[in-house]
Scaffold this motif. Structure first.
Motif, short mmCIF file in Angstrom:
data_model
loop_
_atom_site.label_atom_id
_atom_site.label_comp_id
_atom_site.label_asym_id
_atom_site.label_seq_id
_atom_site.Cartn_x
_atom_site.Cartn_y
_atom_site.Cartn_z
N ILE A 110 0.81 -1.21 0.00
CA ILE A 110 0.00 0.00 0.00
C ILE A 110 0.85 1.27 0.00
N TYR A 143 -1.82 -4.70 2.14
CA TYR A 143 -1.74 -3.81 3.30
C TYR A 143 -0.78 -4.39 4.33
N LYS A 146 -4.72 -5.25 9.10
CA LYS A 146 -6.05 -4.70 8.86
C LYS A 146 -6.15 -3.22 9.22
N ARG A 149 -5.56 -0.36 6.64
CA ARG A 149 -6.58 0.02 5.66
C ARG A 149 -7.20 1.37 5.99
N ARG A 150 -7.13 1.74 7.25
CA ARG A 150 -7.74 3.01 7.68
C ARG A 150 -6.70 4.11 7.89
N PRO A 158 -6.83 7.37 3.19
CA PRO A 158 -7.37 6.08 2.73
C PRO A 158 -8.48 6.23 1.69
N GLU A 162 -8.54 4.43 -1.95
CA GLU A 162 -9.67 3.60 -2.38
C GLU A 162 -10.25 4.10 -3.70
N ARG A 177 -7.37 -7.14 -2.58
CA ARG A 177 -6.73 -6.57 -1.41
C ARG A 177 -6.40 -7.68 -0.42
N ASP A 179 -4.16 -8.41 3.50
CA ASP A 179 -3.72 -7.69 4.68
C ASP A 179 -2.28 -7.98 5.08
#
Length: 334
Positions: A110, A143, A146, A149-150, A158, A162, A177, A179
């Motif tokens: 990412i 990523y 988890k 992702r935020r 983010p 996205e 995607r 993790d």
């Protein structure tokens, strides 16, 4: 059926002390047959290797729209034995023919995705993947847990990341995607087994080049030889006028591969676009010249597009903002 891993795909894990062999080691533990070799494009690609030197093969000539096409069929080697060695560089155990199947994966962590978006490398890479002759290009976004992702990555929120992935799907890519490294290995294992089952009883055909492949559809089971694909997919120093025009358009903020293709479809060269601007009566007309264009979507060959429409970009006109940005990038009022 073999999963080829690019030699430059590096990662440090507990699976293997050699960063370059980590994916191969992890996948072999899952009984996936892999080889490490230099790929001109992408990080993972599946190939079908001819079953044996004396295996059955045949040559077929067909006439399609006035074009005489010659294809060679071959029987596949379907073998997922974990005892199969991982080979490095471009070594092959013999000279049996190899065909590149419909799936290629570009893995991006990412933070690397964020960096490539900011310096515009991503747009050129997407263009090359779509033009490679492989019908189902996939971006695998990895990523770092988890919670990542935020999080913000490389200065991008983010939501912006996205949106970039959604635009990528509109351009004609699958986007997956994961993790972590282990999730990526699980996905590659699943895909390898699914592809093996899909081709276990099929005879597939070899197309001579990308142009011949473009006149087929996925159901025809025609694929490019590995060497032909490698030549087509390598970075080239000389581009056609249309290809160069697309590469330039991708430098305009907000112009995706789909939008660039739509512009080139209407105006095949920069000269054609500039002449169209010159024919406009005033600045307002020039600003809005491209407003009603509709982006293309999907891979360039074979009609095997895999992106879900989802009411996204490909059904909307460019609009005034993008049209004006392109004019300001190229246009002149002199």
């Amino acid at each position: 059926m073999i999963l080829c891993i690019d030699t430059r795909e590096r990662i440090a894990t507990n699976f293997c002390s050699d960063k370059n062999a980590a994916f191969a080691a992890a996948l072999q533990k899952q009984d996936v047959r892999v080889e490490i070799r230099t790929l001109p494009l992408g990080d993972f690609v599946w190939i079908a290797r001819e079953k044996a030197k004396n295996g059955s093969s045949s040559t077929t000539t067909s006439i399609d729209g006035g074009h005489s096409r010659t294809f060679t069929s071959m029987t596949l080697e379907i073998n997922s034995s974990s005892s199969a060695p991982s080979t490095t560089s471009n070594q092959c155990s013999d000279i049996r023919r190899e065909l590149v199947l419909d799936w290629i994966i570009e893995r991006k962590r990412i933070d690397d995705l964020a960096a490539s978006i900011k310096d515009r490398r991503w747009d050129e890479q997407k263009f090359r993947l779509l033009e490679s002759g492989i019908r189902r290009p996939t971006y695998l976004i990895e990523y770092m847990g988890k919670s990542s992702r935020r999080a913000e990555h490389g200065g991008l929120q983010p939501e912006a990341l996205e949106q970039a992935m959604t635009n990528c799907e509109v351009d004609g890519f699958d986007v997956r995607r994961t993790d972590c490294f282990e999730d990526t290995v699980r996905y590659l294992t699943y895909m390898s087994r699914w592809i093996e089952r899909r081709f276990a009883t099929l005879a597939i055909m070899s197309s001579a080049n990308k142009e011949a492949l473009a006149r087929t559809v996925p159901a025809d089971h025609h694929y490019l030889p590995f060497n032909e694909w490698a030549i087509n997919s390598g970075k080239v120093a000389v581009y056609t006028a249309g290809e160069m025009f697309i590469k330039q358009l991708l430098q305009v903020k907000g112009v995706s591969v789909a939008k660039a293709r739509a512009i080139v479809r209407r105006y095949p060269t920069l000269r054609a676009l500039m002449e169209a601007y010159d024919r406009q009566a005033d600045r307002y007309s020039k600003h809005n010249l491209l407003t009603d264009l509709v982006p293309e979507s999907g891979p360039a060959v074979g009609g095997g597009g895999c992106a879900d429409d989802g009411g996204g970009e490909k059904r909307r006109r460019f609009g005034q903002v993008i049209s004006r940005k392109v004019y300001e990038y190229y246009g002149t009022d002199q």
